[in-house]
Design a protein around this motif. Structure first.
Motif, PDB file in Angstrom:
ATOM      1  N   MET A  61      28.909  17.888  96.575  1.00 46.34           N
ATOM      2  CA  MET A  61      29.798  18.061  95.403  1.00 46.34           C
ATOM      3  C   MET A  61      29.052  18.733  94.421  1.00 46.34           C
ATOM      4  SD  MET A  61      33.176  17.492  94.580  1.00 46.34           S
ATOM      5  CE  MET A  61      34.184  16.416  93.217  1.00 46.34           C
ATOM      6  N   GLU A  62      27.994  18.388  93.867  1.00 49.16           N
ATOM      7  CA  GLU A  62      27.146  18.892  92.663  1.00 49.16           C
ATOM      8  C   GLU A  62      26.845  20.184  93.088  1.00 49.16           C
ATOM      9  OE1 GLU A  62      23.396  16.820  91.597  1.00 49.16           O
ATOM     10  OE2 GLU A  62      24.411  14.903  91.804  1.00 49.16           O
ATOM     11  N   SER A  63      26.646  20.715  94.131  1.00 43.26           N
ATOM     12  CA  SER A  63      26.183  22.164  94.418  1.00 43.26           C
ATOM     13  C   SER A  63      27.620  22.859  94.119  1.00 43.26           C
ATOM     14  CB  SER A  63      25.828  22.382  95.775  1.00 43.26           C
ATOM     15  OG  SER A  63      26.775  22.102  97.017  1.00 43.26           O
ATOM     16  N   ASN A  64      28.954  22.323  94.376  1.00 42.38           N
ATOM     17  CA  ASN A  64      30.007  23.050  94.239  1.00 42.38           C
ATOM     18  C   ASN A  64      30.238  23.315  92.699  1.00 42.38           C
ATOM     19  OD1 ASN A  64      30.694  23.337  96.709  1.00 42.38           O
ATOM     20  ND2 ASN A  64      31.645  21.248  96.905  1.00 42.38           N
ATOM     21  N   TYR A  65      29.919  22.185  92.016  1.00 36.52           N
ATOM     22  CA  TYR A  65      29.946  22.477  90.480  1.00 36.52           C
ATOM     23  C   TYR A  65      28.809  23.359  89.813  1.00 36.52           C
ATOM     24  CZ  TYR A  65      30.160  20.957  85.579  1.00 36.52           C
ATOM     25  OH  TYR A  65      29.977  21.004  84.087  1.00 36.52           O
ATOM     26  N   GLU A  66      27.851  23.445  90.403  1.00 39.04           N
ATOM     27  CA  GLU A  66      26.766  24.387  90.195  1.00 39.04           C
ATOM     28  C   GLU A  66      27.149  25.615  90.331  1.00 39.04           C
ATOM     29  OE1 GLU A  66      23.124  23.216  91.839  1.00 39.04           O
ATOM     30  OE2 GLU A  66      23.108  21.324  90.669  1.00 39.04           O
ATOM     31  N   TYR A  67      27.839  25.947  91.623  1.00 35.86           N
ATOM     32  CA  TYR A  67      28.351  27.273  91.778  1.00 35.86           C
ATOM     33  C   TYR A  67      29.409  27.630  90.977  1.00 35.86           C
ATOM     34  CZ  TYR A  67      31.168  30.725  94.353  1.00 35.86           C
ATOM     35  OH  TYR A  67      31.722  31.928  94.700  1.00 35.86           O
ATOM     36  N   ASN A 120      29.942  25.721  98.330  1.00 28.33           N
ATOM     37  CA  ASN A 120      29.815  27.039  97.439  1.00 28.33           C
ATOM     38  C   ASN A 120      30.501  28.601  97.683  1.00 28.33           C
ATOM     39  OD1 ASN A 120      27.935  25.889  96.299  1.00 28.33           O
ATOM     40  ND2 ASN A 120      26.281  26.052  97.717  1.00 28.33           N
ATOM     41  N   LYS A 133      35.125  16.379 100.680  1.00 25.47           N
ATOM     42  CA  LYS A 133      35.228  16.478  99.246  1.00 25.47           C
ATOM     43  C   LYS A 133      34.871  17.882  98.850  1.00 25.47           C
ATOM     44  CE  LYS A 133      34.159  11.872  97.641  1.00 25.47           C
ATOM     45  NZ  LYS A 133      33.458  10.954  96.686  1.00 25.47           N
ATOM     46  N   LEU A 143      35.779  20.787  94.971  1.00 25.51           N
ATOM     47  CA  LEU A 143      35.840  20.688  93.547  1.00 25.51           C
ATOM     48  C   LEU A 143      37.109  21.566  93.119  1.00 25.51           C
ATOM     49  CD1 LEU A 143      34.655  20.369  90.655  1.00 25.51           C
ATOM     50  CD2 LEU A 143      33.736  22.750  91.038  1.00 25.51           C
TER      51      LEU A 143
END
Length: 64
Positions: free
Chosen positions: A1-7, A26, A50, A52
């Protein structure tokens, strides 16, 4: 999920101003002005994984 937020933070989302976006692995898997419709479509695409879900601010939005 963190990578989705970074994207979400790094991507050019200017095509989606004022819309809700669903991001998974992403990629934008759904978008639109109706948050429920966007979430439903994202669930179809992502299954029980999950993703984002966030609103892209419009140009008029002021962030402090």
């Amino acid at each position: 999920m963190e990578s989705n937020y970074e994207y979400y933070l790094d991507a050019d989302l200017s095509s989606y101003l004022g819309e809700w976006v669903a991001i998974y692995e992403n990629k934008i898997v759904s978008h639109g002005v109706d948050v429920r419709a966007v979430a439903k479509e994202a669930i179809v695409v992502c299954g029980n994984k999950k993703f984002l879900l966030s609103r892209v601010p419009s140009k008029e939005t002021m962030i402090f």
